[in-house]
Design a protein around this motif. Structure first.
Motif, PDB file in Angstrom:
ATOM      1  N   UNK A 234      13.508   9.540  -3.539  1.00 10.62           N
ATOM      2  CA  UNK A 234      12.503   8.985  -4.449  1.00 10.62           C
ATOM      3  C   UNK A 234      11.184   8.705  -3.733  1.00 10.62           C
ATOM      4  N   UNK A 235      10.181   8.366  -4.528  1.00 11.96           N
ATOM      5  CA  UNK A 235       8.874   7.983  -4.004  1.00 11.96           C
ATOM      6  C   UNK A 235       8.625   6.532  -4.338  1.00 11.96           C
ATOM      7  N   UNK A 236       8.034   5.809  -3.416  1.00 13.06           N
ATOM      8  CA  UNK A 236       7.599   4.451  -3.713  1.00 13.06           C
ATOM      9  C   UNK A 236       6.091   4.436  -3.542  1.00 13.06           C
ATOM     10  N   UNK A 237       5.392   3.828  -4.505  1.00 14.77           N
ATOM     11  CA  UNK A 237       3.934   3.885  -4.435  1.00 14.77           C
ATOM     12  C   UNK A 237       3.309   2.498  -4.425  1.00 14.77           C
ATOM     13  N   UNK A 238       2.114   2.458  -3.859  1.00 17.15           N
ATOM     14  CA  UNK A 238       1.298   1.247  -3.867  1.00 17.15           C
ATOM     15  C   UNK A 238      -0.129   1.733  -3.943  1.00 17.15           C
ATOM     16  N   UNK A 239      -0.986   0.979  -4.643  1.00 21.88           N
ATOM     17  CA  UNK A 239      -2.365   1.448  -4.765  1.00 21.88           C
ATOM     18  C   UNK A 239      -3.367   0.332  -4.616  1.00 21.88           C
ATOM     19  N   UNK A 240      -4.586   0.757  -4.368  1.00 18.18           N
ATOM     20  CA  UNK A 240      -5.720  -0.168  -4.245  1.00 18.18           C
ATOM     21  C   UNK A 240      -6.824   0.386  -5.147  1.00 18.18           C
ATOM     22  N   UNK A 241      -7.286  -0.445  -6.072  1.00 16.85           N
ATOM     23  CA  UNK A 241      -8.369  -0.032  -6.968  1.00 16.85           C
ATOM     24  C   UNK A 241      -9.611  -0.835  -6.628  1.00 16.85           C
TER      25      UNK A 241
END
Ligand code: NAG
Ligand code: NAG
Ligand code: NAG
Ligand code: NAG
Ligand code: NAG
Ligand code: NAG
Ligand code: NAG
Ligand code: NAG
Ligand code: NAG
Ligand code: NAG
Ligand code: NAG
Ligand code: NAG
Length: 343
Positions: A234-241
């Motif tokens: 699987x993929x685990x994601x985190x983001x910054x906007x």
């Protein structure tokens, strides 16, 4: 236990500070202070050691060295019960591998498939008969989480229209074998450049850089950097906007005259300028074109005049901020009964 120092090791854990009483550490390890790790992923611990007084302890790097990792226990007396990895054993509590060359004092270690219960402080120890040593003063804090930390966006200086700007997005890569992929969402075309970087503490990060030339239309548009960490299947994601704050000269500058139609001498007319700018307009200036001459007649957002003979003509306004100026179209002020000889 054939290691004479093992007694020290246990005592050292009993009362950390005992070794310090002798005024020196028998081994000095270099470890990062902290590593943020994802459950199910691997963690590479950059590790190096150094023996300050080789003769005293007769450290001989050609003799087989065992590298041992154990949990730093808050309880006394547990000592070797806390061993989670011994490079000389084939089966260990933690699945791992010392990938560094210990003969070159490189104890870099990878642990696979870490779980949240692995969150702890760890110490490193070497055993190379008859030499044994532990640096009880240096541990690495491994923090295991289910979700990755957000990547970090940084911007070079001011974001200004028609001026190329470069943005960095950086995400930790505790398992450099499976680094995160960084994906940008920008309101314009771009070409990212990605690289795996080494931080001052020898841990790794992925850095993605994009360079683009913003326009005023990008003001207050969001940009996002998403870090996609592959964990097993699987993929685990985190983001910054981040919202872009583009500085630009006055745009859409227009002048309006109220009332709009021809006016009588002695009546009141209001001229208003409007414009969008970042930073906001600091100075509005009004000009009249009459008889082929352009005259500055007023300053301020609106200009109110009690119409007299000779006020008829074309008017325009100028809006200024620190980035430049915007000029409106010319608007006609017609005065009833006045022939338009000046226009
Ligand atoms: C280190 O150990 C090797 C193998 O046991 C031995 O040949 C060598 O002389 C030792 N070196 C020192 C400096 O003791
Ligand atoms: C590590 O393994 C070696 C070989 O089995 C053993 O001699 C040594 O005592 C072990 N060290 C620890 C701290 O368990
Ligand atoms: C451990 O790391 C070494 C050096 O990178 C490699 O040659 C070896 O195959 C690895 N062993 C395991 C069990 O992954
Ligand atoms: C130590 O070993 C690791 C893993 O093999 C390697 O990536 C790193 O460059 C080595 N460090 C030094 C200082 O040689
Ligand atoms: C480790 O370093 C020693 C000494 O520099 C060297 O002889 C040996 O070949 C190296 N081992 C590996 C697996 O690179
Ligand atoms: C990782 O650990 C979990 C829980 O201990 C286990 O179910 C899983 O099979 C392991 N995965 C691998 C690739 O070793
Ligand atoms: C981006 O990272 C590079 C390399 O570390 C650095 O030289 C540059 O100053 C950084 N730029 C920004 C906008 O942070
Ligand atoms: C921009 O991002 C902020 C914060 O994440 C969010 O609240 C806002 O709705 C976003 N705006 C747009 C236009 O997507
Ligand atoms: C994980 O992310 C990568 C890169 O974005 C993508 O190519 C891959 O299809 C994704 N895999 C899953 C299972 O979502
Ligand atoms: C315009 O000026 C004239 C002459 O000074 C004055 O009589 C008139 O009341 C003024 N009109 C307005 C709307 O202020
Ligand atoms: C002129 O128009 C501006 C903007 O609509 C308004 O704020 C101002 O009060 C008006 N002035 C007069 C004298 O009507
Ligand atoms: C506004 O701009 C005009 C024309 O350039 C200038 O004469 C005036 O001094 C400026 N006013 C301010 C407050 O900057």
């Amino acid at each position: 236990m054939a290691c004479p120092e093992n007694m020290f090791f246990l005592i050292g854990l009993f009362m950390s500070g005992v070794l310090a009483c002798f005024g020196k550490r028998d081994m000095i390890t270099t470890l990062p202070d902290r590593l943020d790790v994802l459950t199910g992923s691997c963690v590479q611990i950059p590790c190096a050691f150094y023996i300050p007084d080789q003769n005293y302890y007769k450290f001989n790097s050609t003799i087989l060295i065992s590298g041992v990792w154990f949990k730093k226990s808050p309880q006394f007396g547990e000592g070797l019960d806390n061993v989670i990895f011994n490079s000389s054993e084939t089966v260990n509590r933690y699945e791992g591998n010392i990938t560094g060359n210990m003969s070159q004092k490189n104890c870099t270690t990878v642990f696979f498939n870490v779980t949240t219960s692995s969150s702890d402080k760890y110490l490193f120890r070497i055993e190379s008969q008859p030499f044994c040593a532990t640096d009880t003063e240096k541990s690495v804090d491994i923090v295991v989480r289910d979700l990755p930390p957000s990547p970090i966006i940084t911007v070079s200086g001011e974001v200004k229209e028609e001026t190329a700007v470069s943005l960095n997005c950086s995400a930790v890569a505790p398992c450099p074998e499976h680094p995160p992929e960084l994906i940008w969402t920008l309101p314009t075309q771009f070409t990212p450049e990605n690289q795996l970087q080494e931080n001052p503490d020898q841990t790794k990060s992925v850095l993605s850089t994009v360079t683009f030339t913003p326009s005023y239309l990008h003001h207050e548009k969001n940009i996002t950097c998403t870090a996609v960490y592959p964990v097993g299947t699987i993929n685990k994601t985190a983001e910054h906007t981040m919202m872009l704050n583009v500085s630009f000269s006055p745009k859409n500058t227009s002048a309006s005259i109220s009332p709009a139609g021809p006016v009588l001498v002695g009546s009141c007319v209001n001229l208003t300028c409007s414009s969008t700018a970042n930073p906001p307009v600091t100075n509005f200036t009004w000009f009249q074109i009459s008889g082929g001459n352009t005259t500055q007649v007023a300053s301020g957002l609106s200009y109110t005049l009690n119409v007299t003979v000779g006020d008829g003509g074309l008017y325009y306004c100028e809006a200024r901020n620190s980035n430049g100026l915007g000029k409106s179209e010319e608007e006609k002020l017609a005065v009833k009964g006045e022939t338009e000889i000046f226009l």
